[in-house]
Write a protein that holds these residues in place. Structure first.
Motif, PDB file in Angstrom:
ATOM      1  N   ASP A 129       0.830  -1.206  -0.093  1.00 15.21           N
ATOM      2  CA  ASP A 129      -0.227   0.092  -0.063  1.00 15.21           C
ATOM      3  C   ASP A 129       0.638   1.253  -0.147  1.00 15.21           C
ATOM      4  OD1 ASP A 129      -2.608   1.403   0.319  1.00 15.21           O
ATOM      5  OD2 ASP A 129      -1.548   2.176   2.175  1.00 15.21           O
ATOM      6  N   LEU A 130       0.863   2.025  -1.111  1.00 14.75           N
ATOM      7  CA  LEU A 130       1.449   3.207  -1.352  1.00 14.75           C
ATOM      8  C   LEU A 130       1.550   4.227   0.109  1.00 14.75           C
ATOM      9  CD1 LEU A 130       2.658   5.099  -4.415  1.00 14.75           C
ATOM     10  CD2 LEU A 130       1.532   6.474  -2.511  1.00 14.75           C
ATOM     11  N   ILE A 131       0.462   4.387   0.248  1.00 16.94           N
ATOM     12  CA  ILE A 131       0.246   5.494   1.518  1.00 16.94           C
ATOM     13  C   ILE A 131       0.899   5.146   2.749  1.00 16.94           C
ATOM     14  CG2 ILE A 131      -1.550   6.699   2.969  1.00 16.94           C
ATOM     15  CD1 ILE A 131      -1.113   7.680  -0.030  1.00 16.94           C
ATOM     16  N   THR A 132       0.578   3.825   3.282  1.00 13.00           N
ATOM     17  CA  THR A 132       1.342   3.131   4.414  1.00 13.00           C
ATOM     18  C   THR A 132       3.048   3.292   4.135  1.00 13.00           C
ATOM     19  OG1 THR A 132      -0.595   1.712   4.855  1.00 13.00           O
ATOM     20  CG2 THR A 132       1.565   1.315   6.006  1.00 13.00           C
ATOM     21  N   ASN A 133       3.319   2.764   3.238  1.00  5.67           N
ATOM     22  CA  ASN A 133       4.989   2.675   3.164  1.00  5.67           C
ATOM     23  C   ASN A 133       5.492   3.910   2.830  1.00  5.67           C
ATOM     24  OD1 ASN A 133       5.648  -0.493   2.983  1.00  5.67           O
ATOM     25  ND2 ASN A 133       3.830  -0.407   2.133  1.00  5.67           N
ATOM     26  N   LEU A 134       4.692   4.750   2.389  1.00  7.84           N
ATOM     27  CA  LEU A 134       5.536   6.306   1.811  1.00  7.84           C
ATOM     28  C   LEU A 134       5.509   6.878   3.426  1.00  7.84           C
ATOM     29  CD1 LEU A 134       6.508   8.459   0.431  1.00  7.84           C
ATOM     30  CD2 LEU A 134       4.054   9.087  -0.386  1.00  7.84           C
ATOM     31  N   GLN A 135       4.506   6.854   4.353  1.00  5.42           N
ATOM     32  CA  GLN A 135       4.422   7.357   5.555  1.00  5.42           C
ATOM     33  C   GLN A 135       5.693   6.814   6.377  1.00  5.42           C
ATOM     34  OE1 GLN A 135       2.210   9.997   6.611  1.00  5.42           O
ATOM     35  NE2 GLN A 135       4.226   9.947   7.779  1.00  5.42           N
ATOM     36  N   ALA A 136       5.849   5.319   6.196  1.00  2.82           N
ATOM     37  CA  ALA A 136       7.086   4.748   6.851  1.00  2.82           C
ATOM     38  C   ALA A 136       8.213   5.284   6.401  1.00  2.82           C
ATOM     39  CB  ALA A 136       6.891   3.339   6.686  1.00  2.82           C
ATOM     40  N   GLU A 137       8.330   5.445   5.126  1.00  2.71           N
ATOM     41  CA  GLU A 137       9.676   6.173   4.489  1.00  2.71           C
ATOM     42  C   GLU A 137       9.805   7.617   5.024  1.00  2.71           C
ATOM     43  OE1 GLU A 137      12.827   6.001   1.401  1.00  2.71           O
ATOM     44  OE2 GLU A 137      11.717   4.663   2.567  1.00  2.71           O
ATOM     45  N   ILE A 138       8.527   8.507   5.049  1.00  2.01           N
ATOM     46  CA  ILE A 138       8.836   9.864   5.545  1.00  2.01           C
ATOM     47  C   ILE A 138       9.285   9.600   6.936  1.00  2.01           C
ATOM     48  CG2 ILE A 138       7.426  11.894   5.808  1.00  2.01           C
ATOM     49  CD1 ILE A 138       5.859  11.129   3.501  1.00  2.01           C
TER      50      ILE A 138
END
Length: 258
Positions: A129-138
């Motif tokens: 899931d892009l949103i979840t993983n992008l938040q983790a990356e951020i």
């Protein structure tokens, strides 16, 4: 006289038939040319889709092997080293600061390795899931406190996991460009969806870059190629006080996840 008129009429009819035949041939050629171009475009799109799927399949196999190797070998070695450091610390009356720092750094390395191993797992990729993983990356980047990233979004994106992974890689590339090359202190990511079109904007307050020379760089070209694979468009607005990446990705009916 009547024979002349008859001859003229016959010639006129023949010329008219020839003109109609020529017009018909031209129209027929145009129709066939349009059909050919449409078929060529469809074949090109099919080829690119198949190529994308093949590339992803090859990457999944490679990543699975790499992830297993990292987990079973490198991960175990790092964990054993951390355990030995702990034994050494308990045997000392006074623990040097450098040893504490080494133990803390090793712990972070193990955490990063586990996150990397997880990202290479096929089952994890299928649930991506892009949103979840992008938040983790951020969150991971913000911990370093050298660059501050803010993130606003419209919720779960209605595209399949493979496309979300590709879009995630595009965003990662944009973040790396802003942090490493533009020395940005602040980055803003905004994802919205209007009329079945995903709009992604990435702003930064960095020093910018020369677009002409950047066009020859691997990072920019990767972003362009991946956006094209998704059927979207990408553009940049660059100045000395910051940059903005604009991505538009149309969502088709067959893009929606089941």
């Amino acid at each position: 006289m009547e024979e002349i008129y008859a001859t003229i009429i016959i010639i006129s009819i023949i010329l008219l038939i020839l003109c109609i035949g020529i017009v018909f041939a031209i129209v027929n050629y145009k129709v066939k040319q349009r059909v050919y171009l449409e078929e060529k475009k469809t074949m090109q799109e099919d080829f690119e889709n198949q190529l994308m799927k093949s590339q992803i399949e090859v990457q999944e196999i490679t990543f699975a092997e790499l992830g297993k190797e990292l987990h079973d070998n490198v991960g175990q070695l790092l964990s054993s080293t951390k355990m030995l450091l702990g034994v050494t610390q308990r045997s000392l009356d006074e623990i040097p600061e450098t040893l504490n720092l080494a133990e803390e750094t090793l712990g972070k390395a193990i955490h990063e390795l586990r996150a990397l191993t997880k990202s290479l797992d096929k089952e994890w990729l299928e649930r991506f899931d892009l949103i979840t993983n992008l938040q983790a990356e951020i969150n991971r980047i913000n911990v370093a406190k050298t660059t501050r990233i803010s993130f606003a979004h419209c919720g779960k994106l209605p595209i399949d996991t493979q496309k979300q992974i590709i879009l995630f890689r595009i965003i990662q590339e944009a973040l790396q460009n802003a942090i490493k090359h533009a020395d940005a202190a602040s980055i803003e990511i905004n994802i919205t969806m209007v009329s079945n079109v995903i709009n992604l904007k990435i702003y930064d307050d960095g020093k910018g870059f020369e677009m002409q020379s950047a066009n020859t760089g691997l990072g920019i070209n990767n972003m362009k190629h991946r956006t094209a694979l998704l059927g979207g468009t990408i553009s940049w607005n660059v100045s000395a006080t910051g940059s903005r990446v604009n991505i538009q990705l149309p969502v088709k009916d067959n893009d929606h996840e089941n």
